[in-house]
Scaffold this active site. Structure first.
Site, PDB file in Angstrom:
ATOM      1  N   GLY A  79     -43.137  -1.284   8.003  1.00  0.00           N
ATOM      2  CA  GLY A  79     -43.501  -1.963   6.601  1.00  0.00           C
ATOM      3  C   GLY A  79     -43.853  -0.552   5.628  1.00  0.00           C
ATOM      4  O   GLY A  79     -44.043   0.332   6.084  1.00  0.00           O
ATOM      5  N   LYS A 137     -25.042 -14.205  10.651  1.00  0.00           N
ATOM      6  CA  LYS A 137     -23.603 -14.706  10.503  1.00  0.00           C
ATOM      7  C   LYS A 137     -22.674 -14.277  11.633  1.00  0.00           C
ATOM      8  O   LYS A 137     -21.931 -15.387  11.927  1.00  0.00           O
ATOM      9  CB  LYS A 137     -23.305 -13.770   9.121  1.00  0.00           C
ATOM     10  CG  LYS A 137     -21.782 -14.025   8.952  1.00  0.00           C
ATOM     11  CD  LYS A 137     -21.493 -15.325   8.127  1.00  0.00           C
ATOM     12  CE  LYS A 137     -22.090 -15.278   6.611  1.00  0.00           C
ATOM     13  NZ  LYS A 137     -21.660 -16.580   5.936  1.00  0.00           N
ATOM     14  N   CYS A 157     -43.295   1.821  14.026  1.00  0.00           N
ATOM     15  CA  CYS A 157     -43.793   2.670  12.948  1.00  0.00           C
ATOM     16  C   CYS A 157     -45.010   2.011  12.574  1.00  0.00           C
ATOM     17  O   CYS A 157     -46.020   2.359  13.074  1.00  0.00           O
ATOM     18  CB  CYS A 157     -42.397   2.585  11.757  1.00  0.00           C
ATOM     19  SG  CYS A 157     -42.584   3.720  10.507  1.00  0.00           S
ATOM     20  N   TYR A 158     -44.959   1.247  11.466  1.00  0.00           N
ATOM     21  CA  TYR A 158     -46.283   0.700  10.975  1.00  0.00           C
ATOM     22  C   TYR A 158     -46.854  -0.086  11.704  1.00  0.00           C
ATOM     23  O   TYR A 158     -47.963  -0.021  11.788  1.00  0.00           O
ATOM     24  CB  TYR A 158     -45.928  -0.241   9.538  1.00  0.00           C
ATOM     25  CG  TYR A 158     -47.003  -0.765   8.925  1.00  0.00           C
ATOM     26  CD1 TYR A 158     -47.832  -0.085   7.996  1.00  0.00           C
ATOM     27  CD2 TYR A 158     -47.602  -1.919   9.447  1.00  0.00           C
ATOM     28  CE1 TYR A 158     -49.078  -0.626   7.425  1.00  0.00           C
ATOM     29  CE2 TYR A 158     -48.725  -2.613   8.825  1.00  0.00           C
ATOM     30  CZ  TYR A 158     -49.650  -1.814   7.893  1.00  0.00           C
ATOM     31  OH  TYR A 158     -50.610  -2.462   7.198  1.00  0.00           O
ATOM     32  N   ASP A 181     -20.352 -21.007   6.687  1.00  0.00           N
ATOM     33  CA  ASP A 181     -21.555 -21.605   6.883  1.00  0.00           C
ATOM     34  C   ASP A 181     -21.751 -23.172   7.055  1.00  0.00           C
ATOM     35  O   ASP A 181     -21.914 -23.606   7.793  1.00  0.00           O
ATOM     36  CB  ASP A 181     -22.658 -20.782   6.129  1.00  0.00           C
ATOM     37  CG  ASP A 181     -22.840 -19.456   6.359  1.00  0.00           C
ATOM     38  OD1 ASP A 181     -22.452 -18.749   7.262  1.00  0.00           O
ATOM     39  OD2 ASP A 181     -23.241 -18.812   5.192  1.00  0.00           O
ATOM     40  N   HIS A 212     -37.824   4.095  14.966  1.00  0.00           N
ATOM     41  CA  HIS A 212     -37.190   2.867  14.746  1.00  0.00           C
ATOM     42  C   HIS A 212     -35.888   2.652  15.580  1.00  0.00           C
ATOM     43  O   HIS A 212     -34.888   3.016  15.441  1.00  0.00           O
ATOM     44  CB  HIS A 212     -36.848   2.571  13.209  1.00  0.00           C
ATOM     45  CG  HIS A 212     -37.607   2.690  11.956  1.00  0.00           C
ATOM     46  ND1 HIS A 212     -37.956   1.211  11.687  1.00  0.00           N
ATOM     47  CD2 HIS A 212     -38.310   3.493  11.472  1.00  0.00           C
ATOM     48  CE1 HIS A 212     -39.042   1.479  10.748  1.00  0.00           C
ATOM     49  NE2 HIS A 212     -39.163   2.639  10.521  1.00  0.00           N
ATOM     50  N   GLU A 269     -34.410   0.097  16.318  1.00  0.00           N
ATOM     51  CA  GLU A 269     -33.526  -1.098  15.861  1.00  0.00           C
ATOM     52  C   GLU A 269     -32.385  -0.707  15.027  1.00  0.00           C
ATOM     53  O   GLU A 269     -31.543  -1.416  14.914  1.00  0.00           O
ATOM     54  CB  GLU A 269     -34.299  -2.288  15.086  1.00  0.00           C
ATOM     55  CG  GLU A 269     -34.840  -1.811  13.589  1.00  0.00           C
ATOM     56  CD  GLU A 269     -35.852  -1.240  13.653  1.00  0.00           C
ATOM     57  OE1 GLU A 269     -36.760  -1.307  12.495  1.00  0.00           O
ATOM     58  OE2 GLU A 269     -36.586  -0.710  14.545  1.00  0.00           O
TER      59      GLU A 269
END
Length: 524
Positions: A66, A380, A93-94, A238, A180, A182
């Protein structure tokens, strides 16, 4: 179970991980990485009380990054009772700094900010870094650092500028990483998350789209037992997958309504009619072109356009439901192809609202329907996999995403019939040349934008004062992040020449080379 706080989910997989969102625009990537590893993830706002978290019976909790500093007044916090819940927690992180702050350590501004690649030196691998070796390349993005660890914590790894880059406490249940895992820039980030899920949380990894389809169809049958539903069919991936999923659950009780808004691409109405009639659905096509243009008259603000389109869609569907009720009986449910990125970008978490998607932020408060959104928790790529498992045509599944508000948000400024005709022609040329170059399957989206910028040109030895068109071609996995495509110069040249020569009123072409972030894929 809920996909975002307060929103019902169709599925209740046995293994779940809760991600608390502290306002990071990259928080969704954590959810995707966890799902890619076969564990279902759900994102909740950082302020969710412990009771709301535990309702999901999570195997673990991940605290996202964040933009704030934990020592500032009003900085985002999580429920402090979390630390007594006995659930493994990973802070990123945060999230790591918050863990330190709440458990008695100290976080201070860093003398030197770490942003970009760094080398992690592993002191003690523990379970989180098991199998990664002595050095690991990671990606940092922080301006604060941990100065004092909480009681009972140990250091697992450090970098040149972060002495506490990976930490462990709470008898191995509390883990923090300053980098990070991710993001793609941390090459072994997937392995780190896998260690947390499987070694620390004890997950087995059974989440799959096959499992989702089976559970979703069963849940839809229970929820819509005996009732009819109307599907808001846009012709895109979608809504098509949502329609196919509900159709499998309730069959002929589903009526698919496709609205010709006048904001569609060239040939789209005919294409949709052909495709969905062939799938055996009850398809009704409604011509509402004048109505949408009236709703957009005089609007130039993109948020106003999105909300006007969203409300008009709903009113058209309500009217169709009332007309169909005389023929078929009451239709209390409205099926939408809302996906997880729609919810996130519309402010459905702690992250800021990027833009209101017409099917989320554009919905009116006095809705006559009960919404059914079977894809609301999916990204998606997951939606496309569901479509494959439902047997939808490959050409439909791989179709480039097209925004619900259509060409209204690719026409910067006023939306008029003349400008829509111009943009439709530009869009056709861009897509034709991308297809001609054999690139259609390798790019996420390719389209044109009427910028509204008037520019001077020279054509046939005469001065022109036309409109500049922007061309946008991006690559992406899920639409949440994207990079501009480095098109061959000869492709760009053909596109530019055709736009200027074939479309009246266009005398300049520019190519958008901005990634997402900082930009979004669409211009509005």
């Amino acid at each position: 179970m809920v996909g975002m706080e307060g929103e019902p989910s169709l599925v209740e997989p046995e293994e779940r991980v809760v991600i608390l969102d502290f306002g990071s625009q990259y928080g969704h990537l954590i959810a995707r990485r966890v799902r890619e590893l076969g564990v279902y993830s759900v994102v909740l706002p950082h302020h969710a009380p412990l009771a709301a978290i535990l309702r999901h019976r999570p195997r673990g909790v991940i605290l996202s990054g964040g933009p704030a500093s934990v020592y500032e007044p009003g900085a985002p916090q999580c429920d402090p009772e979390l630390w007594q819940a006995g659930v493994p927690v990973l802070g990123i992180c945060y999230g790591m700094q918050l863990m330190v702050h709440q458990l008695g350590g100290r976080v201070v501004p860093a003398a030197r900010r770490e942003y970009g690649p760094a080398t992690l030196h592993v002191d003690e691998p523990g379970r989180l870094l098991a199998g990664l070796g002595a050095r690991v390349d990671v990606w940092m993005s922080h301006a604060d650092r941990v100065e004092v660890l909480p009681p009972g914590f140990t250091v697992l790894a450090h970098t040149a500028d972060a002495p506490y880059a990976v930490i462990e406490g709470g008898d191995g249940r509390w883990l923090g990483v300053q980098f990070h895992p991710e993001v793609a820039h941390t090459p072994r980030g997937r392995d780190i998350l896998a260690n947390f899920l499987f070694r620390v949380c004890g997950c087995r990894g059974g989440w799959s789209m096959a499992d989702f389809v089976e559970r979703a169809v069963s849940a839809l049958r229970r929820r819509l037992d005996g009732a009819r539903a109307l599907c808001a069919l846009s012709g895109g991936v979608d809504s098509a997958v949502a329609a196919a999923l509900v159709h499998r659950a309730i069959g002929s009780r589903l009526v698919a309504v496709f609205v010709d808004t006048g904001l569609l691409r060239e040939g789209e109405v005919e294409e949709v009619r052909s495709t969905f009639s062939g799938l055996g659905m009850d398809l009704r096509v409604v011509d509402a072109r004048d109505r949408f243009l009236d709703a957009l008259a005089g609007l130039v603000d993109p948020e106003a356009k999105r909300k006007a389109v969203g409300e008009t869609f709903i009113r058209v569907f309500e009217e169709q439901a009332r007309r169909l009720a005389a023929e078929l009986g009451p239709i209390p449910y409205l099926v939408q192809g809302t996906t997880y990125p729609d919810v996130i970008e519309s402010g459905g978490g702690a992250a800021a609202t990027i833009k209101s998607h017409h099917n989320v932020g554009g919905l009116p408060p006095d809705l006559d329907f009960e919404l059914v959104e079977p894809l609301r928790d999916l990204f998606k790529d997951e939606v496309r996999e569901v479509g494959r498992r439902l047997g939808l045509p490959t050409a439909l599944i791989e179709r480039h995403p097209f925004p619900g508000p259509g060409l209204a948000i690719r026409t910067l400024g006023a939306v008029t019939p003349e400008r829509l005709r111009r943009l439709r022609a530009c869009d056709r040329i861009v897509r034709e040349e991308i297809r001609r170059a054999g690139l259609e399957g390798s790019v996420w989206q390719a389209f044109a934008v009427l910028t509204g910028a008037r520019t001077v040109g020279v054509m046939g030895d005469r001065r022109t004062y036309g409109e500049a068109v922007a061309v946008r071609v991006v690559a992406s996995d899920d639409g949440m992040t994207a990079d501009w495509v480095r098109l061959p110069h000869e492709v760009l040249d053909r596109i530019a020449r055709r736009l200027v020569n074939e479309v009246e009123g266009v005398n300049r072409v520019v190519y958008d080379i901005t990634s997402k972030p900082p930009a979004t894929i669409e211009w509005e």
